[in-house]
Enzyme design. Structure first.
Site, PDB file in Angstrom:
ATOM      1  N   LYS A  50       0.831  -1.200   0.000  1.00  0.00           N
ATOM      2  CA  LYS A  50       0.000   0.000   0.000  1.00  0.00           C
ATOM      3  C   LYS A  50       0.881   1.273   0.000  1.00  0.00           C
ATOM      4  O   LYS A  50       2.088   1.206   0.200  1.00  0.00           O
ATOM      5  CB  LYS A  50      -0.923  -0.012   1.217  1.00  0.00           C
ATOM      6  CG  LYS A  50      -1.927  -1.189   1.210  1.00  0.00           C
ATOM      7  CD  LYS A  50      -2.860  -1.174   0.011  1.00  0.00           C
ATOM      8  CE  LYS A  50      -4.195  -1.873   0.235  1.00  0.00           C
ATOM      9  NZ  LYS A  50      -4.162  -3.344   0.144  1.00  0.00           N
TER      10      LYS A  50
HETATM   11  C1  LIG Z   1      -5.542  -4.131   0.907  1.00  0.00           C
HETATM   12  C2  LIG Z   1      -7.001  -3.978   0.989  1.00  0.00           C
HETATM   13  C3  LIG Z   1      -7.744  -4.406   2.096  1.00  0.00           C
HETATM   14  C4  LIG Z   1      -7.160  -5.206   3.218  1.00  0.00           C
HETATM   15  O1  LIG Z   1      -6.018  -4.718   3.795  1.00  0.00           O
HETATM   16  P1  LIG Z   1      -4.939  -5.691   4.486  1.00  0.00           P
HETATM   17  O2  LIG Z   1      -4.116  -4.749   5.285  1.00  0.00           O
HETATM   18  O3  LIG Z   1      -4.149  -6.332   3.380  1.00  0.00           O
HETATM   19  O4  LIG Z   1      -5.674  -6.665   5.315  1.00  0.00           O
HETATM   20  C5  LIG Z   1      -9.096  -4.134   2.127  1.00  0.00           C
HETATM   21  N1  LIG Z   1      -9.706  -3.502   1.107  1.00  0.00           N
HETATM   22  C6  LIG Z   1      -9.032  -3.105   0.018  1.00  0.00           C
HETATM   23  C7  LIG Z   1      -9.764  -2.375  -1.054  1.00  0.00           C
HETATM   24  C8  LIG Z   1      -7.669  -3.351  -0.091  1.00  0.00           C
HETATM   25  O5  LIG Z   1      -7.023  -2.988  -1.200  1.00  0.00           O
END
Ligand SMILES: *Cc1c(COP(=O)(O)O)cnc(C)c1O
Length: 405
Positions: free
Chosen positions: A186
Site C-alpha cells: 500500500k
Molecule cells: C488491501 C485492501 C484491504 C485489506 O487490507 P490488508 O491490510 O491487506 O488486510 C481491504 N480492502 C481493500 C480495497 C484493499 O485494497
C-alpha cells in the site's frame, strides 16, 4: 505505488526508539516505555493531518474493516452494499460479522455506481460501503445523499487510497467511518497494519475495545480494565506503528511523486485517440497510485494485453477482469459459498444469491480496462519511455485490426 520503495533512515530511527525500551506492545507498561508511544503518536498525526476526531490503529486493513463493522453494530440479518471491483477482504469482513455482502455494479469510475446502489436497497440494508479503488474516490456526494435519504451507514473502504481526497476532504473521513491498510504494497506501509478513522466517539470506543478483547482501557493497569463487550486481538505492535509513523511523515512526498509520474504517463497515452481514461469524481484528489485506461472493445483490450505480454512490457500492469483477487468474475469461492466453518444454510444461500447475480454492466467496463501501476522511483524519462512502449503495442494491435477489417 508502495511506500516500501523508499524505506530509509527514518524508518530505522523510529524502530530503534522502540527497540531501546523493548516495549513492543502499544498498551500499558507506562513506566518502562519511557514516553515512547508510536501507535498513539501515529494516531494523533493522522487525526491532525486528515482533520478527523479519532484514528485507531489495528493489525491490518482486514481487521480494521471487521472491527469497524462490529463497532457500527452491523451483524446477522443486515445487508452491506459493496462494489464488484475491490479486494476480497471487503466481503470477507462483511461475512465475518454475519452480514450479507450485496454486490453492485461498478461504472467507468471503477467504483460503485450510485444508481446500482439505489436499486439494491432493501429493508435489510444497513450500510453502504464504497471502495475507493486504485487511489481515487467514489462519487461521495451521490452516495452520501442516498445514505441520508434511506438512513444508512456510510463506511469507506479507503484501504487503497490513503492520502487521496474528495472535494478537499481526505478519503475515509467523509462517511460515518473509514478504513486504511498499511500492508506491504500500500501507499504507506508498516509491513502489516491498518486504521479506522471516524468523527463518532461511539465508533472509536467500540473499535478501540473490540480490537483488544473488549478492554475499556480505563483501568489503572490492563488487569484492572473492564470488558464491556466481547472482542478479539487485532492489535498493532509498536514496531509496526514505528515504521508506519516514519512512512506517514513522507505521505505528501509519496503522493507528489505518484502525481508527477501519473501525469507524465497519461500525457503519452493520451496521444492515442482510441485510449480513454477512468472517470474521476474528483480528479484533483486522485493520489495517482495507478493510471487506469480503457480501449473501445473487450477484444481490442485483450489483444493489447497479449501484445504487451509478448513484448515483455506487461510488468506493473493489471487486467482486473481476469484477476483472481480483485473482481467478482473469479471469486468462485464466494459464488459457491465455500468456507471452513459451517454457515447456516439460509445464510449461505443469501450470500450465494448475491454473488451469482448478473454483473454484465461491470463486465462491460472491467473487460475494457487496463491499469498501470505508478512506481515512486522512475525518472521523467523512464516514465515517458514506459508510456511510449505501451503506445507502440496499442498502435500495433489497432493497425492489425484495421488490416483484418
Ligand atoms: C488491501 C485492501 C484491504 C485489506 O487490507 P490488508 O491490510 O491487506 O488486510 C481491504 N480492502 C481493500 C480495497 C484493499 O485494497
Amino acid at each position: 505505488m508502495p511506500g516500501f520503495e523508499l524505506f530509509g533512515a527514518d524508518e530505522r530511527k523510529h524502530v530503534n526508539d522502540v527497540m531501546e525500551t523493548g516495549i513492543l506492545m502499544r498498551f500499558g507498561f507506562d513506566g518502562a516505555r519511557k514516553g515512547i508511544w508510536k501507535a498513539k503518536e501515529l494516531e494523533a498525526a493522522i487525526n491532525k493531518k486528515f482533520g478527523c476526531q479519532y484514528t485507531h490503529l489495528v493489525s491490518s486493513g482486514t481487521t480494521a474493516l471487521t472491527t469497524v463493522m462490529s463497532a457500527l453494530g452491523i451483524g446477522y440479518g443486515d445487508e452491506v452494499i459493496m462494489p464488484t471491483f475491490t479486494f476480497v477482504a471487503s466481503f470477507e469482513c462483511i461475512i465475518s460479522v454475519g452480514a450479507v455482502p450485496v454486490l453492485v455494479d461498478v461504472d467507468d469510475t471503477l467504483t460503485m455506481n450510485p444508481d446500482a446502489v439505489r436499486k439494491a436497497i432493501t429493508p435489510k440494508t444497513k450500510c453502504v460501503m464504497p471502495v475507493h479503488m486504485c487511489g481515487a474516490a467514489a462519487d461521495m456526494d451521490a452516495l452520501r445523499q442516498i445514505c441520508k435519504e434511506h438512513n444508512l451507514l456510510l463506511l469507506e473502504d479507503a484501504c487503497q487510497s490513503f492520502g487521496a481526497t474528495y472535494k478537499g476532504k481526505y478519503l475515509g473521513t467523509i462517511g460515518d467511518a473509514g478504513t486504511f491498510s498499511f500492508d506491504f504494497v500500500k501507499t504507506v506501509t508498516c509491513g502489516e497494519g491498518g486504521a479506522i478513522v471516524t468523527n463518532r466517539e461511539d465508533i472509536y470506543i467500540g473499535s478501540d475495545g473490540f480490537s483488544d478483547h473488549g478492554h475499556d482501557h480505563k483501568g489503572v493497569d490492563r488487569g484492572a480494565d473492564l470488558h464491556p463487550f466481547l472482542g478479539y486481538n487485532f492489535r498493532i505492535s509498536e514496531l509496526h506503528a514505528a515504521v508506519g509513523l516514519a512512512q506517514f511523515n513522507r505521505l505528501d512526498e509519496f503522493v507528489a511523486k505518484q502525481r508527477a509520474g501519473h501525469a507524465q504517463l497519461k500525457a503519452v497515452l493520451a496521444q492515442v485517440p482510441e485510449i480513454s481514461f477512468r472517470r474521476l469524481p474528483d480528479e484533483a484528489g486522485d493520489s495517482c497510485t495507478f493510471l487506469s485506461w480503457f480501449l473501445p472493445t473487450t477484444e481490442l483490450t485483450q489483444a493489447v494485453v497479449a501484445e504487451m505480454k509478448a513484448q515483455n512490457i506487461w510488468g506493473g500492469n493489471f487486467y482486473w477482469f481476469d484477476h483472481n483477487w480483485h473482481y467478482i468474475r473469479k471469486w468462485e469461492h464466494l459464488k459457491k459459498g465455500v468456507t471452513l466453518n459451517a454457515l447456516h444454510p439460509e445464510y449461505k444461500a443469501a450470500i450465494m444469491a448475491q454473488a451469482n447475480k448478473d454483473f454484465s454492466a461491470s463486465d462491460a467496463v472491467m473487460s475494457r480496462g487496463i491499469t498501470t501501476q505508478i512506481s515512486l522511483m522512475p525518472t521523467e524519462q523512464q516514465m515517458k519511455e514506459k508510456g511510449e512502449k505501451i503506445v507502440s503495442a496499442v498502435k500495433k494491435v489497432l493497425a492489425a485490426q484495421k488490416i483484418s477489417a
